[in-house]
Enzyme design. Structure first.
Site, PDB file in Angstrom:
ATOM      1  N   HIS A  17       4.202  -8.768   6.049  1.00  0.00           N
ATOM      2  CA  HIS A  17       4.301  -7.577   7.029  1.00  0.00           C
ATOM      3  C   HIS A  17       5.352  -7.813   7.933  1.00  0.00           C
ATOM      4  CE1 HIS A  17      -0.426  -8.483   6.335  1.00  0.00           C
ATOM      5  NE2 HIS A  17      -0.066  -7.232   5.605  1.00  0.00           N
ATOM      6  N   LYS A  41     -14.946  -3.487   6.238  1.00  0.00           N
ATOM      7  CA  LYS A  41     -14.321  -4.497   5.577  1.00  0.00           C
ATOM      8  C   LYS A  41     -14.472  -6.004   5.674  1.00  0.00           C
ATOM      9  CE  LYS A  41     -10.035  -2.250   4.108  1.00  0.00           C
ATOM     10  NZ  LYS A  41      -8.562  -2.245   3.828  1.00  0.00           N
ATOM     11  N   ARG A  90       4.974  -3.878  -2.719  1.00  0.00           N
ATOM     12  CA  ARG A  90       5.443  -5.288  -3.289  1.00  0.00           C
ATOM     13  C   ARG A  90       5.558  -5.200  -4.662  1.00  0.00           C
ATOM     14  NH1 ARG A  90       0.110  -7.994  -0.953  1.00  0.00           N
ATOM     15  NH2 ARG A  90      -0.623  -5.876  -1.806  1.00  0.00           N
ATOM     16  N   SER A 128      -2.500 -11.072   2.611  1.00  0.00           N
ATOM     17  CA  SER A 128      -3.480 -11.821   3.414  1.00  0.00           C
ATOM     18  C   SER A 128      -4.675 -12.515   2.739  1.00  0.00           C
ATOM     19  CB  SER A 128      -4.137 -10.688   4.358  1.00  0.00           C
ATOM     20  OG  SER A 128      -3.251 -10.158   5.041  1.00  0.00           O
TER      21      SER A 128
HETATM   22  O1  PNS Z   1      -3.354  -3.446   4.800  1.00  0.00           O
HETATM   23  P1  PNS Z   1      -4.430  -2.479   4.118  1.00  0.00           P
HETATM   24  O2  PNS Z   1      -5.894  -3.059   4.100  1.00  0.00           O
HETATM   25  O3  PNS Z   1      -3.717  -2.358   2.743  1.00  0.00           O
HETATM   26  O4  PNS Z   1      -4.185  -1.090   4.953  1.00  0.00           O
HETATM   27  C1  PNS Z   1      -5.045   0.020   4.579  1.00  0.00           C
HETATM   28  C2  PNS Z   1      -4.892   1.186   5.401  1.00  0.00           C
HETATM   29  C3  PNS Z   1      -5.450   0.698   6.669  1.00  0.00           C
HETATM   30  C4  PNS Z   1      -3.703   1.628   5.541  1.00  0.00           C
HETATM   31  C5  PNS Z   1      -6.008   2.264   4.751  1.00  0.00           C
HETATM   32  O5  PNS Z   1      -7.057   1.536   4.337  1.00  0.00           O
HETATM   33  C6  PNS Z   1      -6.143   3.280   5.946  1.00  0.00           C
HETATM   34  O6  PNS Z   1      -5.191   4.157   6.191  1.00  0.00           O
HETATM   35  N1  PNS Z   1      -7.601   3.384   6.460  1.00  0.00           N
HETATM   36  C7  PNS Z   1      -7.933   4.378   7.377  1.00  0.00           C
HETATM   37  C8  PNS Z   1      -8.781   5.250   6.835  1.00  0.00           C
HETATM   38  C9  PNS Z   1      -8.085   6.355   6.300  1.00  0.00           C
HETATM   39  O7  PNS Z   1      -7.286   7.057   6.686  1.00  0.00           O
HETATM   40  N2  PNS Z   1      -8.816   6.680   4.998  1.00  0.00           N
HETATM   41  C10 PNS Z   1      -7.858   7.970   4.174  1.00  0.00           C
HETATM   42  C11 PNS Z   1      -7.156   7.424   3.018  1.00  0.00           C
HETATM   43  S1  PNS Z   1      -8.267   6.932   1.674  1.00  0.00           S
END
Ligand code: PNS
Length: 161
Positions: A17, A41, A90, A128
């Site tokens: 990150h 989560k 990645r 993570s």
């Molecule tokens: O680090 P991560 O868990 O891969 O991040 C994922 C993240 C936070 C980018 C994604 O889950 C997100 O945007 N969540 C907010 C909810 C949202 O906007 N959902 C719409 C897309 S399905």
């Protein structure tokens, strides 16, 4: 002024990150690191802890802000007045999931674009979840996360490594 959002769970922040954060900071004027507050989560660290660890790890950067958010990413981006979302890629396995989110976000918020940075090759395997899995079984994770994070993981798992 170009402001971008780098969203994620950051549970906890890793060197992967931080690689994306540092490189993004050179491209944009201001980077808002959005920390998802979603208890569904079941994160290891509270959103406050995740924000704190990110603040510590980025304290030398002048154009970063760490901001928690809940709900939809596009709503958060609009609130922040940011029209660029940055995500790291990645490997090919990330691509399908990221493409789906980016395409659907652009469908509902056409003014917001997602920009992908390829993760530096030395972090291409890192996540993570892997860090937490190793730490839980007592493996030293200092090569994966900053020292402040190592200390906090040790406390969580009650481990000395
Ligand atoms: O680090 P991560 O868990 O891969 O991040 C994922 C993240 C936070 C980018 C994604 O889950 C997100 O945007 N969540 C907010 C909810 C949202 O906007 N959902 C719409 C897309 S399905």
């Amino acid at each position: 002024m170009l402001r971008a959002i780098y969203p994620g769970s950051f549970d906890p922040v890793t060197y992967g990150h931080l690689d994306i954060i540092r490189r993004s900071c050179k491209i944009v004027d201001e980077l808002v690191v959005g920390v998802l507050n979603n208890n569904a989560k079941m994160p290891l660290f509270s959103v406050e802890e995740r924000v704190k660890m990110l603040e510590e790890a980025t304290k030398d950067l002048t154009n970063v802000r760490i901001v928690p958010f809940h709900g939809l990413l596009i709503d958060f981006a609009r609130q922040m007045d940011a029209f660029v979302i940055i995500r790291g890629l990645r490997a090919i396995t990330d691509f399908e999931y990221e493409l789906q989110i980016a395409q659907s976000n652009r469908k509902v918020a056409p003014e917001i674009d997602t920009v992908f940075l390829t993760t530096s090759i030395e972090y291409a395997y890192l996540s993570s979840s892997i860090v937490k899995e190793y730490a839980r079984y007592g493996v030293d994770v200092t090569q994966f996360v900053p020292i402040e994070v190592v200390d906090r993981i040790k406390e969580k798992y009650n481990r000395a490594f």
